[in-house]
Design an enzyme around this catalytic site. Sequence first.
Site, PDB file in Angstrom:
ATOM      1  N   SER A  55       0.836  -1.203   0.000  1.00  0.00           N
ATOM      2  CA  SER A  55       0.000   0.000   0.000  1.00  0.00           C
ATOM      3  C   SER A  55       0.872   1.254   0.000  1.00  0.00           C
ATOM      4  O   SER A  55       2.090   1.179   0.193  1.00  0.00           O
ATOM      5  CB  SER A  55      -0.917  -0.074   1.235  1.00  0.00           C
ATOM      6  OG  SER A  55      -0.851   1.022   2.067  1.00  0.00           O
ATOM      7  N   ILE A  57       3.188   4.373  -0.015  1.00  0.00           N
ATOM      8  CA  ILE A  57       4.526   4.664  -0.549  1.00  0.00           C
ATOM      9  C   ILE A  57       5.267   3.374  -0.907  1.00  0.00           C
ATOM     10  O   ILE A  57       5.971   3.313  -1.921  1.00  0.00           O
ATOM     11  CB  ILE A  57       5.337   5.490   0.485  1.00  0.00           C
ATOM     12  CG1 ILE A  57       4.634   6.831   0.762  1.00  0.00           C
ATOM     13  CG2 ILE A  57       6.756   5.734  -0.009  1.00  0.00           C
ATOM     14  CD1 ILE A  57       5.228   7.615   1.934  1.00  0.00           C
ATOM     15  N   SER A 181      10.740   9.866   8.880  1.00  0.00           N
ATOM     16  CA  SER A 181       9.710  10.903   8.770  1.00  0.00           C
ATOM     17  C   SER A 181      10.270  12.215   9.282  1.00  0.00           C
ATOM     18  O   SER A 181      11.059  12.234  10.243  1.00  0.00           O
ATOM     19  CB  SER A 181       8.502  10.498   9.612  1.00  0.00           C
ATOM     20  OG  SER A 181       7.694  11.621   9.853  1.00  0.00           O
ATOM     21  N   TYR A 207       5.635   7.314  17.285  1.00  0.00           N
ATOM     22  CA  TYR A 207       6.005   7.230  15.858  1.00  0.00           C
ATOM     23  C   TYR A 207       7.269   8.067  15.605  1.00  0.00           C
ATOM     24  O   TYR A 207       8.263   7.578  15.046  1.00  0.00           O
ATOM     25  CB  TYR A 207       4.812   7.749  15.052  1.00  0.00           C
ATOM     26  CG  TYR A 207       5.047   7.925  13.573  1.00  0.00           C
ATOM     27  CD1 TYR A 207       4.841   6.870  12.688  1.00  0.00           C
ATOM     28  CD2 TYR A 207       5.431   9.161  13.045  1.00  0.00           C
ATOM     29  CE1 TYR A 207       5.031   7.037  11.319  1.00  0.00           C
ATOM     30  CE2 TYR A 207       5.618   9.333  11.686  1.00  0.00           C
ATOM     31  CZ  TYR A 207       5.416   8.277  10.832  1.00  0.00           C
ATOM     32  OH  TYR A 207       5.611   8.451   9.477  1.00  0.00           O
ATOM     33  N   LYS A 211      11.100   7.018  14.593  1.00  0.00           N
ATOM     34  CA  LYS A 211      11.642   7.515  13.317  1.00  0.00           C
ATOM     35  C   LYS A 211      12.969   8.247  13.587  1.00  0.00           C
ATOM     36  O   LYS A 211      13.877   8.215  12.765  1.00  0.00           O
ATOM     37  CB  LYS A 211      10.631   8.438  12.635  1.00  0.00           C
ATOM     38  CG  LYS A 211       9.372   7.714  12.165  1.00  0.00           C
ATOM     39  CD  LYS A 211       9.660   6.810  10.991  1.00  0.00           C
ATOM     40  CE  LYS A 211       8.470   6.037  10.504  1.00  0.00           C
ATOM     41  NZ  LYS A 211       8.767   5.160   9.388  1.00  0.00           N
ATOM     42  N   THR A 242      -1.675   8.847   1.490  1.00  0.00           N
ATOM     43  CA  THR A 242      -1.691   7.377   1.515  1.00  0.00           C
ATOM     44  C   THR A 242      -2.822   6.911   2.425  1.00  0.00           C
ATOM     45  O   THR A 242      -3.309   7.680   3.266  1.00  0.00           O
ATOM     46  CB  THR A 242      -0.364   6.821   2.078  1.00  0.00           C
ATOM     47  OG1 THR A 242      -0.242   7.257   3.436  1.00  0.00           O
ATOM     48  CG2 THR A 242       0.836   7.282   1.274  1.00  0.00           C
TER      49      THR A 242
HETATM   50  N1  LIG Z   1       2.481   9.286   4.152  1.00  0.00           N
HETATM   51  C1  LIG Z   1       3.275  10.191   4.684  1.00  0.00           C
HETATM   52  O1  LIG Z   1       3.010  11.416   4.631  1.00  0.00           O
HETATM   53  C2  LIG Z   1       4.522   9.781   5.370  1.00  0.00           C
HETATM   54  C3  LIG Z   1       5.350  10.786   5.902  1.00  0.00           C
HETATM   55  C4  LIG Z   1       6.532  10.414   6.526  1.00  0.00           C
HETATM   56  C5  LIG Z   1       6.886   9.081   6.591  1.00  0.00           C
HETATM   57  N2  LIG Z   1       6.059   8.124   6.081  1.00  0.00           N
HETATM   58  C6  LIG Z   1       6.484   6.708   6.190  1.00  0.00           C
HETATM   59  O2  LIG Z   1       6.313   6.064   4.969  1.00  0.00           O
HETATM   60  C7  LIG Z   1       6.105   4.660   5.193  1.00  0.00           C
HETATM   61  C8  LIG Z   1       4.888   4.210   4.408  1.00  0.00           C
HETATM   62  O3  LIG Z   1       3.762   4.872   4.937  1.00  0.00           O
HETATM   63  P1  LIG Z   1       2.432   5.143   4.094  1.00  0.00           P
HETATM   64  O4  LIG Z   1       2.073   6.562   4.327  1.00  0.00           O
HETATM   65  O5  LIG Z   1       2.577   4.619   2.724  1.00  0.00           O
HETATM   66  O6  LIG Z   1       1.387   4.298   4.971  1.00  0.00           O
HETATM   67  P2  LIG Z   1       0.451   3.046   4.631  1.00  0.00           P
HETATM   68  O7  LIG Z   1      -0.312   3.309   3.392  1.00  0.00           O
HETATM   69  O8  LIG Z   1      -0.301   2.809   5.894  1.00  0.00           O
HETATM   70  O9  LIG Z   1       1.489   1.892   4.394  1.00  0.00           O
HETATM   71  C9  LIG Z   1       2.145   1.303   5.460  1.00  0.00           C
HETATM   72  C10 LIG Z   1       2.537  -0.077   5.033  1.00  0.00           C
HETATM   73  O10 LIG Z   1       3.276  -0.676   6.118  1.00  0.00           O
HETATM   74  C11 LIG Z   1       2.737  -1.971   6.297  1.00  0.00           C
HETATM   75  N3  LIG Z   1       2.964  -2.460   7.646  1.00  0.00           N
HETATM   76  C12 LIG Z   1       2.606  -1.913   8.818  1.00  0.00           C
HETATM   77  N4  LIG Z   1       2.978  -2.710   9.835  1.00  0.00           N
HETATM   78  C13 LIG Z   1       3.583  -3.772   9.281  1.00  0.00           C
HETATM   79  C14 LIG Z   1       4.191  -4.944   9.792  1.00  0.00           C
HETATM   80  N5  LIG Z   1       4.215  -5.185  11.106  1.00  0.00           N
HETATM   81  N6  LIG Z   1       4.734  -5.829   8.945  1.00  0.00           N
HETATM   82  C15 LIG Z   1       4.701  -5.609   7.606  1.00  0.00           C
HETATM   83  N7  LIG Z   1       4.133  -4.531   7.053  1.00  0.00           N
HETATM   84  C16 LIG Z   1       3.580  -3.631   7.881  1.00  0.00           C
HETATM   85  C17 LIG Z   1       1.255  -1.829   5.985  1.00  0.00           C
HETATM   86  O11 LIG Z   1       0.692  -3.102   5.762  1.00  0.00           O
HETATM   87  P3  LIG Z   1      -0.883  -3.391   6.029  1.00  0.00           P
HETATM   88  O12 LIG Z   1      -1.605  -2.972   4.788  1.00  0.00           O
HETATM   89  O13 LIG Z   1      -0.899  -4.865   6.268  1.00  0.00           O
HETATM   90  O14 LIG Z   1      -1.282  -2.580   7.232  1.00  0.00           O
HETATM   91  C18 LIG Z   1       1.343  -0.972   4.739  1.00  0.00           C
HETATM   92  O15 LIG Z   1       1.648  -1.773   3.628  1.00  0.00           O
HETATM   93  C19 LIG Z   1       5.939   4.505   6.706  1.00  0.00           C
HETATM   94  O16 LIG Z   1       7.156   4.073   7.279  1.00  0.00           O
HETATM   95  C20 LIG Z   1       5.637   5.907   7.170  1.00  0.00           C
HETATM   96  O17 LIG Z   1       6.050   6.109   8.504  1.00  0.00           O
HETATM   97  C21 LIG Z   1       4.883   8.435   5.471  1.00  0.00           C
END
Ligand SMILES: NC(=O)c1ccc[n+]([C@@H]2O[C@H](COP(=O)([O-])OP(=O)(O)OC[C@H]3O[C@@H](n4cnc5c(N)ncnc54)[C@H](OP(=O)(O)O)[C@@H]3O)[C@@H](O)[C@H]2O)c1
Length: 323
Positions: A55, A57, A181, A207, A211, A242
Amino acid sequence: MTDLSGAPKLDTLLDRTIVPGYTRLGIVLRRRNRPADPEPGALRGATAMVTGANSGIGKAIAEALAGLDASVILAVRDRIRGERARQDILTTHPDADLTVTECDIADLASVTECTEGLRERLPKLDVLIHNAGVLPPERAETADGHELTLATHVLGPLLLTDRLAALLNAAGDPRVIFMSSGGMYTQLLAVDDPEYRKGRYRGATAYARTKRMQVAFTPILAEYYGPQGISFHSMHPGWVDTPGVAAALPGFHRLIGPLLRTPAEGADTAVWLAAATPTPPSGRFWHDRRPRPEHYLRRTHYTNGELWRLWLDCRQAARIDTG
Ligand SMILES: NC(=O)c1ccc[n+]([C@@H]2O[C@H](COP(=O)([O-])OP(=O)(O)OC[C@H]3O[C@@H](n4cnc5c(N)ncnc54)[C@H](OP(=O)(O)O)[C@@H]3O)[C@@H](O)[C@H]2O)c1
């Protein structure tokens, strides 16, 4: 050749003012001056693994790496969601070599089991991207008794890296990337309470603390595994639209709305770090293809002694053989 040194003044200004820099505006305004894209086919013959690739990023990273001809392992905790992501990516890259591997990064036994399978079937691993992330509403513990964000962002990735070090070492130019992050800028290193047992628990603080640990550990990892030729990078993607952000931060998601980056834009620096030539310098923190400061606030600085203490505590908690 990529010029990484003098970031243009506008770029630095965007970084320091946060709101414009972290949104789509940052991508648009930096586009003209950013280091060059990886060459088409830059990852042909390479194998890359992305955690949380079903899902947001992580899925966008997997898709972009496949677009550069890498064989991509989608490491997910739910095989059905992983297979769905694989099918989606195949619609844009029908010839892509994509495999789904079950790996619950917050569960040390699952990490161990997944790495055993990979060690049996892969001759080498070129790229490992620690992308999986969570922002829980309340304090939760894993099956191993660790606080959830610590387990997901730090302990699981440390164990995964250690158990895949030999496979990484077998690649020509192996790279490991942590998706951190910008929220980490607000947090100190939680040396005395990494499991967040003291004080009122806030998911956003847990969180950002973990990070911060990812960024703090990047230079140590570079030093520790560097002699084996593995480079380490941490980065932040900006603010990205996301499923995770929509669910964990609905108010923020509504407020910033159309200014949020797309998942592909959030994936950009991770993909660039994985494929750029020459290899970006190891041990640094990146955003929009440039190294960034690790601190903006004096109060977040820590000593080397504190950093090493936390590193050793986390390796022990991750059950990494330190012998
Ligand atoms: N979006 C932003 O603005 C933003 C900003 C800064 C940093 N980030 C970082 O970017 C990364 C991706 O985030 P996102 O925004 O794309 O969020 P997301 O759509 O919620 O994606 C998170 C992914 O991590 C997986 N995950 C969570 N716990 C897990 C585990 N125990 N084992 C395996 N997979 C696991 C989720 O799987 P499930 O579908 O099974 O839950 C999902 O595929 C994260 O590290 C987040 O902290 C995002």
